[in-house]
Design a protein around this motif. Structure first.
Motif, PDB file in Angstrom:
ATOM      1  N   GLU A 207      44.344  34.581  33.496  1.00  0.00           N
ATOM      2  CA  GLU A 207      44.338  35.730  34.412  1.00  0.00           C
ATOM      3  C   GLU A 207      42.938  36.306  34.583  1.00  0.00           C
ATOM      4  OE1 GLU A 207      46.748  36.950  36.404  1.00  0.00           O
ATOM      5  OE2 GLU A 207      47.958  35.244  35.749  1.00  0.00           O
ATOM      6  N   ILE A 208      42.141  36.270  33.515  1.00  0.00           N
ATOM      7  CA  ILE A 208      40.758  36.750  33.637  1.00  0.00           C
ATOM      8  C   ILE A 208      39.977  35.838  34.579  1.00  0.00           C
ATOM      9  CG2 ILE A 208      38.595  37.225  32.416  1.00  0.00           C
ATOM     10  CD1 ILE A 208      40.185  37.913  29.934  1.00  0.00           C
ATOM     11  N   LEU A 209      40.204  34.547  34.473  1.00  0.00           N
ATOM     12  CA  LEU A 209      39.516  33.602  35.356  1.00  0.00           C
ATOM     13  C   LEU A 209      39.888  33.848  36.816  1.00  0.00           C
ATOM     14  CD1 LEU A 209      39.776  30.291  33.290  1.00  0.00           C
ATOM     15  CD2 LEU A 209      37.780  31.775  33.561  1.00  0.00           C
ATOM     16  N   LYS A 210      41.168  34.080  37.082  1.00  0.00           N
ATOM     17  CA  LYS A 210      41.598  34.394  38.459  1.00  0.00           C
ATOM     18  C   LYS A 210      40.918  35.674  38.947  1.00  0.00           C
ATOM     19  CE  LYS A 210      46.203  32.390  37.757  1.00  0.00           C
ATOM     20  NZ  LYS A 210      47.636  32.738  37.561  1.00  0.00           N
ATOM     21  N   ILE A 215      36.481  39.171  41.776  1.00  0.00           N
ATOM     22  CA  ILE A 215      35.312  40.015  41.536  1.00  0.00           C
ATOM     23  C   ILE A 215      34.075  39.412  42.208  1.00  0.00           C
ATOM     24  CG2 ILE A 215      33.754  40.923  39.752  1.00  0.00           C
ATOM     25  CD1 ILE A 215      36.286  41.010  37.890  1.00  0.00           C
ATOM     26  N   LYS A 216      33.982  38.090  42.125  1.00  0.00           N
ATOM     27  CA  LYS A 216      32.825  37.405  42.727  1.00  0.00           C
ATOM     28  C   LYS A 216      32.840  37.517  44.251  1.00  0.00           C
ATOM     29  CE  LYS A 216      29.998  33.279  42.097  1.00  0.00           C
ATOM     30  NZ  LYS A 216      28.820  34.116  41.732  1.00  0.00           N
ATOM     31  N   GLU A 217      34.017  37.607  44.832  1.00  0.00           N
ATOM     32  CA  GLU A 217      34.105  37.822  46.282  1.00  0.00           C
ATOM     33  C   GLU A 217      33.501  39.175  46.665  1.00  0.00           C
ATOM     34  OE1 GLU A 217      38.177  37.415  47.355  1.00  0.00           O
ATOM     35  OE2 GLU A 217      38.210  35.230  47.099  1.00  0.00           O
ATOM     36  N   LYS A 218      33.711  40.177  45.815  1.00  0.00           N
ATOM     37  CA  LYS A 218      33.188  41.521  46.065  1.00  0.00           C
ATOM     38  C   LYS A 218      31.702  41.613  45.698  1.00  0.00           C
ATOM     39  CE  LYS A 218      33.483  46.155  46.420  1.00  0.00           C
ATOM     40  NZ  LYS A 218      33.750  46.881  47.688  1.00  0.00           N
ATOM     41  N   TYR A 219      31.318  40.927  44.620  1.00  0.00           N
ATOM     42  CA  TYR A 219      29.933  40.952  44.146  1.00  0.00           C
ATOM     43  C   TYR A 219      29.444  39.504  43.994  1.00  0.00           C
ATOM     44  CZ  TYR A 219      31.260  45.734  42.892  1.00  0.00           C
ATOM     45  OH  TYR A 219      31.721  47.032  42.930  1.00  0.00           O
ATOM     46  N   PRO A 220      28.970  38.872  45.074  1.00  0.00           N
ATOM     47  CA  PRO A 220      28.609  37.444  45.065  1.00  0.00           C
ATOM     48  C   PRO A 220      27.557  37.062  44.023  1.00  0.00           C
ATOM     49  CG  PRO A 220      28.736  38.264  47.308  1.00  0.00           C
ATOM     50  CD  PRO A 220      28.823  39.467  46.414  1.00  0.00           C
ATOM     51  N   LYS A 334      40.423  47.350  38.217  1.00  0.00           N
ATOM     52  CA  LYS A 334      39.757  48.151  37.178  1.00  0.00           C
ATOM     53  C   LYS A 334      38.260  47.857  37.147  1.00  0.00           C
ATOM     54  CE  LYS A 334      43.091  50.567  35.287  1.00  0.00           C
ATOM     55  NZ  LYS A 334      43.104  52.055  35.363  1.00  0.00           N
ATOM     56  N   ALA A 335      37.912  46.580  37.216  1.00  0.00           N
ATOM     57  CA  ALA A 335      36.496  46.203  37.178  1.00  0.00           C
ATOM     58  C   ALA A 335      35.732  46.816  38.352  1.00  0.00           C
ATOM     59  CB  ALA A 335      36.362  44.680  37.195  1.00  0.00           C
ATOM     60  N   ILE A 336      36.279  46.701  39.548  1.00  0.00           N
ATOM     61  CA  ILE A 336      35.614  47.243  40.738  1.00  0.00           C
ATOM     62  C   ILE A 336      35.514  48.766  40.653  1.00  0.00           C
ATOM     63  CG2 ILE A 336      35.845  47.565  43.250  1.00  0.00           C
ATOM     64  CD1 ILE A 336      36.957  44.700  43.364  1.00  0.00           C
TER      65      ILE A 336
END
Length: 383
Positions: A207-210, A215-220, A334-336
């Motif tokens: 789930e963290i990998l997904k 997250i990478k889509e938001k912060y490339p 949560k991360a964002i």
């Protein structure tokens, strides 16, 4: 006179604490022979290891059954050592299911019992306090609220401070670490800590990998670091980190370096959360196990929070996503939430500083070693 001391733990973190304690005991009294159950850290400190911690380490209620035969054989081996007449003291580090049986056996033979790193009886199975009171000569606790808990129960206890304070180098430098790891310190860095056992990783990492993709889509330009536990083979991790996740940098060990370098951690609940708090890195706490283990824990465990920083603060300093809530969508949100406004990360850092201050002062292993050595050699009353 021949002095032999047993140190017994059943966890990787206990091996770390036991190793540091053994070194201090050897400094104070080189003539004390130390044997026990531990791992690399204790062995490097001069402890004669007769059972490796990796052989008996378990996670969850159901998983204990799988290693029951081995654990029974180990107990028989420990009792034989106690019957030899050479053992002058036993140091138990957490691992209560096994260690409380050892405490009883040692006490019945007139051997002093020291419990360093208390079982979490304040969280579940409080009835174990009666066993501790009967068979343990001295509790040496590492969380500040544990001292008051045991005092109320009439148990000999002393808060010695937390040994992680001396295990973590306070001079860790983010820029130097990033240079060594080959990453850009000026870009966003997220650390992934999915646990040190295969079963934990199998439940938590997918789930963290997904979430990392989202997250990478938001912060490339985000960089991901994953410190691989020494007890896990790199080939095992390849079952999860496929070519789709080639942007994740896996480093062997270096947990503390990754924690220091990261702007935010996604970490399994457990010791790593307190390590992150001491280093001062904001985190999202996650956990997932088998349905049976989680259900039993839910019924039996009596705590408000899963993360140690939150327990110490008495409030949710770091967000927790447990079991069915630990899904990629929630982790990403949560991360964002924390990454989009740096003030939120800074606020958590300030809270973590207060938590670190509550853990006492450095020198924990030395103070604990002095108590043990003085009692073994002189019979000095425990204070």
């Amino acid at each position: 006179m021949k002095y032999e001391l047993l140190i017994i733990t059943g966890e990787d973190s206990g091996d770390l604490y036991g190793g540091n304690l053994a070194r201090e005991i050897k400094k104070l009294s080189p003539d004390i022979n130390i044997s026990g159950v531990g791992g690399r850290q204790m062995k490097s400190a001069g402890v004669d290891i007769f059972c490796n911690v990796s052989d008996i380490s378990v996670v969850g209620f159901w998983e204990v059954i799988e290693k029951l035969g081995l654990i029974r054989r180990l107990y028989k081996q420990v009792v034989e050592k106690l019957d030899s007449g050479d053992v002058k003291g036993v140091v138990l580090i957490d691992y209560p299911g096994f260690n409380l049986k050892v405490a009883k056996a040692a006490k019945e033979r007139g051997i002093p019992v020291f419990y360093y790193i208390s079982p979490q009886v304040w969280a579940w199975r409080k009835e174990r306090v009666k066993t501790i009171k009967r068979y343990v000569d001295k509790m040496m606790v590492i969380l500040p609220f544990e001292e008051e808990f045991y005092q109320k129960e009439g148990v000999e206890v002393k808060f010695v401070g937390h040994p992680l304070l001396e295990a973590i180098d306070p001079s860790l430098n983010k820029e130097e670490i990033c240079r060594e790891l080959g990453i850009d310190s000026k870009q966003l860095i997220l650390g992934i800590l999915p646990g040190s056992r295969k079963k934990e990783i199998s439940y938590i990492l997918p789930e963290i990998l997904k979430a990392s993709i989202l997250i990478k889509e938001k912060y490339p330009s985000v960089q991901f670091l994953l410190p691989l536990s020494q007890s896990i083979e790199e080939d095992y991790l390849k079952n999860f980190i496929t070519s789709d996740y080639s942007y994740i940098k896996v480093v062997k060990g270096k947990n503390y370096d990754v924690m220091k370098a990261s702007d935010l951690l996604i970490t399994k609940s457990g010791t790593s959360t307190l390590e992150a708090a001491i280093i001062g890195t904001p985190m999202i706490i996650v956990y997932k196990s088998s349905f049976l283990s989680y259900y039993l824990a839910k019924v039996l465990v009596n705590v408000t929070y899963a993360g140690l920083p939150n327990l110490l603060a008495g409030k949710e300093v770091a967000p927790e996503l447990l079991q069915h809530k630990m899904i990629a969508k929630n982790i990403t949100e949560k991360a964002i939430y924390y990454l989009e406004k740096k003030g939120r990360l800074e606020q958590m850092r300030e809270e973590l500083k207060n938590i670190k201050c509550s853990l006492g002062e450095q020198g924990v292993s030395k103070r604990t070693a002095e108590t043990i050595v003085n009692f073994i050699k002189t019979g000095q009353k425990l204070k």
